[in-house]
Design a protein around this motif. Structure first.
Motif, PDB file in Angstrom:
ATOM      1  N   PRO A  79      42.248  18.538  45.334  1.00 51.32           N
ATOM      2  CA  PRO A  79      41.868  18.692  43.470  1.00 51.32           C
ATOM      3  C   PRO A  79      40.797  18.791  43.135  1.00 51.32           C
ATOM      4  N   ALA A  80      41.000  19.430  42.241  1.00 49.20           N
ATOM      5  CA  ALA A  80      39.764  20.333  41.311  1.00 49.20           C
ATOM      6  C   ALA A  80      39.460  18.952  40.459  1.00 49.20           C
ATOM      7  N   ARG A  81      38.103  19.322  40.832  1.00 48.90           N
ATOM      8  CA  ARG A  81      37.183  17.726  40.721  1.00 48.90           C
ATOM      9  C   ARG A  81      36.917  17.869  38.883  1.00 48.90           C
ATOM     10  N   LYS A  82      36.574  16.437  38.318  1.00 45.60           N
ATOM     11  CA  LYS A  82      36.965  16.970  36.693  1.00 45.60           C
ATOM     12  C   LYS A  82      35.442  16.061  36.260  1.00 45.60           C
ATOM     13  N   LEU A  83      35.378  16.677  35.515  1.00 45.14           N
ATOM     14  CA  LEU A  83      33.518  15.886  35.014  1.00 45.14           C
ATOM     15  C   LEU A  83      33.658  15.139  33.848  1.00 45.14           C
ATOM     16  N   LYS A  84      33.315  13.610  34.271  1.00 45.15           N
ATOM     17  CA  LYS A  84      33.340  13.349  32.843  1.00 45.15           C
ATOM     18  C   LYS A  84      31.765  13.414  32.299  1.00 45.15           C
ATOM     19  N   GLN A  86      29.400  12.012  29.788  1.00 47.21           N
ATOM     20  CA  GLN A  86      28.873  11.188  29.038  1.00 47.21           C
ATOM     21  C   GLN A  86      27.456  11.140  28.808  1.00 47.21           C
TER      22      GLN A  86
END
Length: 93
Positions: A79-84, A86
């Motif tokens: 799965p593609a990495r999601k960067l949060k 903040q």
């Protein structure tokens, strides 16, 4: 002919580290369903390949091994990495 799946290990949800997430794993699929043991109640089967997990540094190495050993496989894409992103100041908005 045994069936297997090749996948990239996901990040451990219990920590923020990404150790061993770049490795590819070859895992055999179950040949027979698990059934409860009458004495202990634990689930088990006679298929020992269910316990085997092989690690490889690259996808090409894993697919080459499966092809060389005559193992039918399918690749599960990572799965593609999601960067949060903040900022600390966002806690006080």
């Amino acid at each position: 002919m045994p069936n297997a799946r090749i996948y990239q290990r996901p990040k451990n949800a219990m920590s923020s580290g990404r150790a061993n997430t770049d490795r590819w794993m070859l895992e055999f699929e179950q040949a027979e369903p698990k059934r409860p043991d009458p004495l202990t109640g634990w689930a088990g089967s006679g298929d020992v390949r269910d316990q085997v997990k092989l690690g490889f540094p690259t996808l090409e190495a894993a697919t080459a091994y499966a092809a060389r050993e005559g193992i039918a496989f399918h690749v599960v894409p990572a799965p593609a990495r999601k960067l949060k992103l903040q900022a600390y100041a966002d806690n006080f908005k």
